[in-house]
Design an enzyme around this catalytic site. Structure first.
Site, PDB file in Angstrom:
ATOM      1  N   HIS A 106       0.787  -1.090   0.028  1.00  0.00           N
ATOM      2  CA  HIS A 106       0.124   0.098  -0.038  1.00  0.00           C
ATOM      3  C   HIS A 106       0.753   1.189  -0.029  1.00  0.00           C
ATOM      4  O   HIS A 106       0.690   2.143   0.590  1.00  0.00           O
ATOM      5  CB  HIS A 106      -0.772   0.060   1.136  1.00  0.00           C
ATOM      6  CG  HIS A 106      -1.917  -1.121   1.003  1.00  0.00           C
ATOM      7  ND1 HIS A 106      -2.464  -1.583  -0.037  1.00  0.00           N
ATOM      8  CD2 HIS A 106      -2.598  -1.828   2.335  1.00  0.00           C
ATOM      9  CE1 HIS A 106      -3.463  -2.698   0.347  1.00  0.00           C
ATOM     10  NE2 HIS A 106      -3.424  -2.923   1.662  1.00  0.00           N
ATOM     11  N   HIS A 177      -9.832   0.859   0.740  1.00  0.00           N
ATOM     12  CA  HIS A 177      -9.768  -0.117   1.509  1.00  0.00           C
ATOM     13  C   HIS A 177     -10.850  -0.228   2.629  1.00  0.00           C
ATOM     14  O   HIS A 177     -10.569  -0.360   3.932  1.00  0.00           O
ATOM     15  CB  HIS A 177      -8.319  -0.053   2.324  1.00  0.00           C
ATOM     16  CG  HIS A 177      -7.777  -1.324   2.814  1.00  0.00           C
ATOM     17  ND1 HIS A 177      -8.248  -2.163   3.618  1.00  0.00           N
ATOM     18  CD2 HIS A 177      -6.552  -1.951   2.369  1.00  0.00           C
ATOM     19  CE1 HIS A 177      -7.397  -3.357   3.626  1.00  0.00           C
ATOM     20  NE2 HIS A 177      -6.503  -3.014   3.003  1.00  0.00           N
ATOM     21  N   GLU A 314     -10.936  -4.587  -2.681  1.00  0.00           N
ATOM     22  CA  GLU A 314      -9.875  -3.529  -3.163  1.00  0.00           C
ATOM     23  C   GLU A 314      -9.892  -3.489  -4.509  1.00  0.00           C
ATOM     24  O   GLU A 314      -9.116  -4.499  -5.230  1.00  0.00           O
ATOM     25  CB  GLU A 314      -8.871  -3.586  -2.423  1.00  0.00           C
ATOM     26  CG  GLU A 314      -8.989  -3.471  -0.861  1.00  0.00           C
ATOM     27  CD  GLU A 314      -7.990  -4.305  -0.132  1.00  0.00           C
ATOM     28  OE1 GLU A 314      -6.600  -3.841  -0.516  1.00  0.00           O
ATOM     29  OE2 GLU A 314      -7.910  -5.290   0.565  1.00  0.00           O
TER      30      GLU A 314
HETATM   31  C1  GLA Z   1      -4.539  -5.644   2.265  1.00  0.00           C
HETATM   32  C2  GLA Z   1      -3.742  -6.884   2.332  1.00  0.00           C
HETATM   33  C3  GLA Z   1      -3.675  -7.714   3.412  1.00  0.00           C
HETATM   34  C4  GLA Z   1      -3.657  -6.938   4.753  1.00  0.00           C
HETATM   35  C5  GLA Z   1      -4.443  -5.733   4.648  1.00  0.00           C
HETATM   36  C6  GLA Z   1      -4.043  -4.658   5.697  1.00  0.00           C
HETATM   37  O1  GLA Z   1      -5.946  -6.099   2.029  1.00  0.00           O
HETATM   38  O2  GLA Z   1      -3.684  -7.732   1.048  1.00  0.00           O
HETATM   39  O3  GLA Z   1      -2.947  -8.629   3.541  1.00  0.00           O
HETATM   40  O4  GLA Z   1      -2.344  -6.248   4.819  1.00  0.00           O
HETATM   41  O5  GLA Z   1      -4.550  -4.848   3.587  1.00  0.00           O
HETATM   42  O6  GLA Z   1      -3.976  -5.248   7.047  1.00  0.00           O
END
Ligand code: GLA
Length: 349
Positions: A106, A177, A314
């Site tokens: 991210h 997210h 997402e």
């Molecule tokens: C995304 C990732 C997960 C986790 C979340 C945040 O969805 O794919 O593995 O890291 O973000 O906790």
């Protein structure tokens, strides 16, 4: 339709933060803070006419800063993982923060989720947030100007429209997210909620660090198959290596080969509340994450969020696609327009 504004405390650097509320004529409301252009709440009536807030979140900016859950935040410039935080554009190598088991997740420690966005425009039914991310500020080339516009319609649709432009070729792969729980953010695990996903394939990961192997694998005959709706929990703990690597669903599902036109890719229904979510995007993939890492997390209004209390859809280019041959590339050419739309639509039945 109205947009109202209230205080949301202070940013790390002392700047005032605000909370904007969009309300439609169906009494659905959406709250967004300029910290991370984050969705803080999405509230509507369930089948018993109880007001139900269907996303996880926090009451204060301090909690958003301290958390690694990315609740409701806009993620950028790149959502999901980049192998070793490295990539090459036009023969030049770039290095990002490695904030997740030796990979970038991210966009690292200076993600768009932790920035204060400016409000560019407000209309009766929408709000547009903007951000200028400087050349190499996160490690990506080019000065990138981006906006995210949230629009709430009277059909209970929430549109997320991302636009951007860069002065050098760069990576652009934004997402949101939000963690949904259609029985309410404080209603316990969401494992009974029934998911339909259009995807006939997904991108398996190498190991628990969640970088795709590059393979596009069919979902058929595996717990990854949601082409017929089933409760999210029905096979989440199955004896299936991919699910063991990630401790439950945390995979990219293949919606289309390339970015295309906006189409419906998911429908989720809570038998408890009667609330239904339909999701649409023009992007090639969606990370379906089942909130496996949430644990004893104090949330809004005294709620304590636990494992699998929320799910994320997402929308995105596939993880590590900037490096992976065979995956559509999240490459934005200098001077060209980045433009993508995702929509979440709610109803009750
Ligand atoms: C995304 C990732 C997960 C986790 C979340 C945040 O969805 O794919 O593995 O890291 O973000 O906790």
């Amino acid at each position: 339709m109205v947009v109202t504004k209230s205080s949301f405390g202070k940013a790390k650097d002392g700047q005032e933060l605000s909370l904007y509320t969009l309300t439609n004529h169906k009494d659905m409301s959406v709250q967004i803070t300029d910290l991370g252009a984050t969705l803080v709440s999405i509230t509507m009536q369930d089948k018993y006419e109880n007001n139900t807030d269907v996303i996880l979140g926090f009451d204060t900016p301090e909690e958003y800063y301290a958390s690694t859950t990315y609740f409701g935040a806009v993620i950028g410039r790149n959502g999901n993982r980049i192998d070793k935080g490295q990539f090459e554009i036009n023969g030049k190598r770039y290095q990002l923060d490695n904030n997740d088991n030796g990979n970038n997740l991210h966009s690292g420690n200076n993600g768009f989720d932790s920035r204060k966005w400016t409000v560019e425009r407000i209309s009766e039914s929408s709000i547009c947030f903007g951000l200028e991310d400087k050349d190499l500020e996160q490690g990506y080339p080019g000065n990138f100007k981006v906006t995210v516009t949230y629009t709430l319609t009277d059909e209970n649709e929430l549109f997320l429209h991302y636009e951007g432009i860069s002065d050098q070729d760069t990576v652009a792969n934004m997402t949101n997210h939000a963690y949904f729980n259609l029985a309410g953010h404080d209603s316990g695990a969401m494992l009974d909620q029934e998911l339909w996903l259009s995807a006939r394939a997904y991108t398996p990961v190498r190991d628990s660090r969640s970088i795709p192997t590059g393979e596009i694998a069919p979902v058929k005959g595996t717990p990854m198959d949601f082409t017929t709706a089933k409760p999210i929990g029905s096979e989440i703990d199955a004896d299936f290596e991919q699910l063991q690597f990630t401790g439950g669903y945390d995979h990219n599902f293949v919606l289309q080969e390339e970015k295309g036109t906006v189409m419906k890719f998911a429908e989720v229904y809570s038998p408890r509340s009667g609330i239904c979510l339909e999701a649409f995007t023009d992007l090639p993939g969606v990370q379906f994450y089942a909130g496996n890492f949430i644990s004893d997390c104090p949330g809004k209004k005294g709620a304590i969020y636990q494992k699998r209390q929320g799910f994320c859809l997402e929308t995105q280019y596939f993880p590590n696609s900037i490096n992976q041959e065979g995956f559509a590339k999240p490459l934005l050419k200098a001077g060209e327009k980045y433009d993508t739309t995702t929509c979440y639509k709610f109803s009750v039945r």
